[in-house]
Design a protein around this motif. Structure first.
Motif, PDB file in Angstrom:
ATOM      1  N   GLY A  44       0.778  -1.177   0.040  1.00 17.37           N
ATOM      2  CA  GLY A  44      -0.037   0.184  -0.075  1.00 17.37           C
ATOM      3  C   GLY A  44       0.704   1.338  -0.168  1.00 17.37           C
ATOM      4  N   PRO A  45       0.277   2.449  -0.067  1.00 18.05           N
ATOM      5  CA  PRO A  45       1.041   3.681  -0.112  1.00 18.05           C
ATOM      6  C   PRO A  45       1.813   3.830   1.065  1.00 18.05           C
ATOM      7  N   ASN A  46       1.549   3.404   2.406  1.00 19.18           N
ATOM      8  CA  ASN A  46       2.225   3.499   3.526  1.00 19.18           C
ATOM      9  C   ASN A  46       3.165   2.229   3.511  1.00 19.18           C
ATOM     10  N   GLY A  47       3.264   1.304   2.828  1.00 16.84           N
ATOM     11  CA  GLY A  47       4.022   0.038   2.998  1.00 16.84           C
ATOM     12  C   GLY A  47       3.123  -1.021   3.864  1.00 16.84           C
ATOM     13  N   GLY A  48       1.868  -0.937   3.862  1.00 13.71           N
ATOM     14  CA  GLY A  48       1.095  -2.017   4.513  1.00 13.71           C
ATOM     15  C   GLY A  48       0.533  -2.820   3.539  1.00 13.71           C
ATOM     16  N   ARG A  49      -0.444  -3.603   4.155  1.00 14.74           N
ATOM     17  CA  ARG A  49      -0.925  -4.991   3.492  1.00 14.74           C
ATOM     18  C   ARG A  49      -2.393  -4.260   2.843  1.00 14.74           C
ATOM     19  N   ILE A  50      -2.597  -4.497   1.755  1.00 16.49           N
ATOM     20  CA  ILE A  50      -3.798  -4.111   1.230  1.00 16.49           C
ATOM     21  C   ILE A  50      -4.862  -4.951   1.362  1.00 16.49           C
ATOM     22  N   LEU A  51      -6.059  -4.560   1.742  1.00 16.28           N
ATOM     23  CA  LEU A  51      -7.300  -5.625   1.816  1.00 16.28           C
ATOM     24  C   LEU A  51      -8.299  -5.385   0.670  1.00 16.28           C
ATOM     25  N   THR A  52      -8.379  -6.186  -0.076  1.00 16.59           N
ATOM     26  CA  THR A  52      -9.137  -5.894  -1.496  1.00 16.59           C
ATOM     27  C   THR A  52     -10.480  -6.506  -1.407  1.00 16.59           C
ATOM     28  N   ASP A  53     -10.850  -7.344  -0.304  1.00 20.49           N
ATOM     29  CA  ASP A  53     -12.144  -7.984  -0.175  1.00 20.49           C
ATOM     30  C   ASP A  53     -13.262  -7.127   0.467  1.00 20.49           C
ATOM     31  N   VAL A  54     -12.989  -5.522   0.602  1.00 19.11           N
ATOM     32  CA  VAL A  54     -13.790  -4.505   1.212  1.00 19.11           C
ATOM     33  C   VAL A  54     -13.630  -3.516   0.472  1.00 19.11           C
ATOM     34  N   THR A  55     -15.010  -2.733   0.373  1.00 17.86           N
ATOM     35  CA  THR A  55     -14.842  -1.353  -0.548  1.00 17.86           C
ATOM     36  C   THR A  55     -15.377  -0.400   0.333  1.00 17.86           C
ATOM     37  N   PRO A  56     -14.443   0.546   0.287  1.00 19.59           N
ATOM     38  CA  PRO A  56     -13.176   0.963  -0.393  1.00 19.59           C
ATOM     39  C   PRO A  56     -12.161   0.110   0.147  1.00 19.59           C
ATOM     40  N   ASN A  57     -11.181  -0.467  -0.325  1.00 15.70           N
ATOM     41  CA  ASN A  57     -10.005  -1.118  -0.467  1.00 15.70           C
ATOM     42  C   ASN A  57      -9.351  -0.610   1.059  1.00 15.70           C
ATOM     43  N   MET A  58      -8.747  -1.257   1.620  1.00 14.50           N
ATOM     44  CA  MET A  58      -8.192  -0.868   3.028  1.00 14.50           C
ATOM     45  C   MET A  58      -6.608  -1.039   3.199  1.00 14.50           C
ATOM     46  N   GLU A  59      -5.925  -0.340   3.876  1.00 18.40           N
ATOM     47  CA  GLU A  59      -4.317  -0.536   3.756  1.00 18.40           C
ATOM     48  C   GLU A  59      -4.106  -0.825   5.544  1.00 18.40           C
ATOM     49  N   PHE A  60      -3.663  -2.164   5.822  1.00 23.06           N
ATOM     50  CA  PHE A  60      -3.357  -2.586   6.946  1.00 23.06           C
ATOM     51  C   PHE A  60      -2.171  -2.493   7.387  1.00 23.06           C
ATOM     52  N   LEU A  61      -1.447  -1.610   8.460  1.00 27.95           N
ATOM     53  CA  LEU A  61      -0.276  -1.465   8.658  1.00 27.95           C
ATOM     54  C   LEU A  61       0.028  -1.393   9.908  1.00 27.95           C
ATOM     55  N   VAL A  62       1.089  -2.359  10.287  1.00 32.66           N
ATOM     56  CA  VAL A  62       1.635  -2.391  11.771  1.00 32.66           C
ATOM     57  C   VAL A  62       2.933  -1.450  11.935  1.00 32.66           C
ATOM     58  N   ARG A  63       2.519  -0.542  12.869  1.00 29.75           N
ATOM     59  CA  ARG A  63       3.734   0.506  12.884  1.00 29.75           C
ATOM     60  C   ARG A  63       4.705   0.293  13.793  1.00 29.75           C
ATOM     61  N   GLU A  64       5.861   1.098  13.810  1.00 26.66           N
ATOM     62  CA  GLU A  64       6.723   0.503  14.719  1.00 26.66           C
ATOM     63  C   GLU A  64       6.490   0.331  16.230  1.00 26.66           C
ATOM     64  N   ASP A  65       5.542   1.171  16.493  1.00 22.78           N
ATOM     65  CA  ASP A  65       4.995   1.019  18.010  1.00 22.78           C
ATOM     66  C   ASP A  65       4.133  -0.130  18.270  1.00 22.78           C
ATOM     67  N   ARG A  66       3.896  -0.864  17.126  1.00 28.47           N
ATOM     68  CA  ARG A  66       2.782  -2.196  17.176  1.00 28.47           C
ATOM     69  C   ARG A  66       1.579  -1.795  17.078  1.00 28.47           C
ATOM     70  N   LYS A  67       1.316  -0.481  17.145  1.00 24.04           N
ATOM     71  CA  LYS A  67      -0.182  -0.121  17.106  1.00 24.04           C
ATOM     72  C   LYS A  67      -0.553  -0.348  15.377  1.00 24.04           C
ATOM     73  N   VAL A  68      -1.780  -0.505  15.223  1.00 25.58           N
ATOM     74  CA  VAL A  68      -2.244  -0.849  13.930  1.00 25.58           C
ATOM     75  C   VAL A  68      -2.947   0.310  13.143  1.00 25.58           C
ATOM     76  N   GLN A  69      -2.396   0.685  11.872  1.00 24.43           N
ATOM     77  CA  GLN A  69      -3.222   1.898  11.300  1.00 24.43           C
ATOM     78  C   GLN A  69      -3.967   1.522  10.103  1.00 24.43           C
ATOM     79  N   ILE A  70      -5.083   1.977   9.952  1.00 21.47           N
ATOM     80  CA  ILE A  70      -6.004   1.312   8.644  1.00 21.47           C
ATOM     81  C   ILE A  70      -6.096   2.782   7.908  1.00 21.47           C
ATOM     82  N   ALA A  71      -6.020   2.544   6.582  1.00 26.89           N
ATOM     83  CA  ALA A  71      -6.203   3.554   5.721  1.00 26.89           C
ATOM     84  C   ALA A  71      -7.023   3.268   4.731  1.00 26.89           C
ATOM     85  N   ALA A  72      -8.016   4.142   4.300  1.00 27.70           N
ATOM     86  CA  ALA A  72      -9.016   3.801   3.342  1.00 27.70           C
ATOM     87  C   ALA A  72      -8.273   3.905   1.760  1.00 27.70           C
ATOM     88  N   LEU A  73      -8.672   3.185   0.772  1.00 30.06           N
ATOM     89  CA  LEU A  73      -7.901   3.666  -0.632  1.00 30.06           C
ATOM     90  C   LEU A  73      -8.934   3.758  -1.728  1.00 30.06           C
TER      91      LEU A  73
END
Length: 105
Positions: free
Chosen positions: A1-30
């Motif tokens: 994804g644009p932030n280096g995360g995993r893109i989830l394509t089974d949902v609309t809009p697609n989402m990016e799943f990213l585990v940050r350095e602090d191990r918190k999860v960040q979700i962005a819509a794409l």
């Protein structure tokens, strides 16, 4: 994804799943592979050991959603991301494994 995360394509809009350095999860819509502001989605992450699962709730932070707590350290952490767009629409489950161990330098 644009932030280096995993893109989830089974949902609309697609989402990016990213585990940050602090191990918190960040979700962005794409949209068209680019981040757009998260709108009405609410998310819950359930993962890890089925006998003692980890549950994370998400809060809006600018244009993304960020987990309220960090994931445990580990490799191939099984997760189910429950995505709910509106109160009248059933939840959508996206199961996958997340890498939560920090990469070696």
């Amino acid at each position: 994804g644009p932030n280096g995360g995993r893109i989830l394509t089974d949902v609309t809009p697609n989402m990016e799943f990213l585990v940050r350095e602090d191990r918190k999860v960040q979700i962005a819509a794409l949209a068209d592979g680019k981040a757009i502001p998260v709108t009405t989605q609410s998310l819950t992450l359930i993962g890890g050991d089925r006998a003692n699962p980890t549950t994370l709730e998400f809060i809006k932070d600018g244009d993304v959603l960020v987990s309220s707590n960090a994931l445990p350290v580990g490799e191939n952490f099984p997760v189910i991301l429950q995505i709910k767009k509106l109160s009248t629409v059933p939840k959508h489950n996206s199961p996958f494994s997340a890498r939560t161990r920090a990469p070696s330098t």
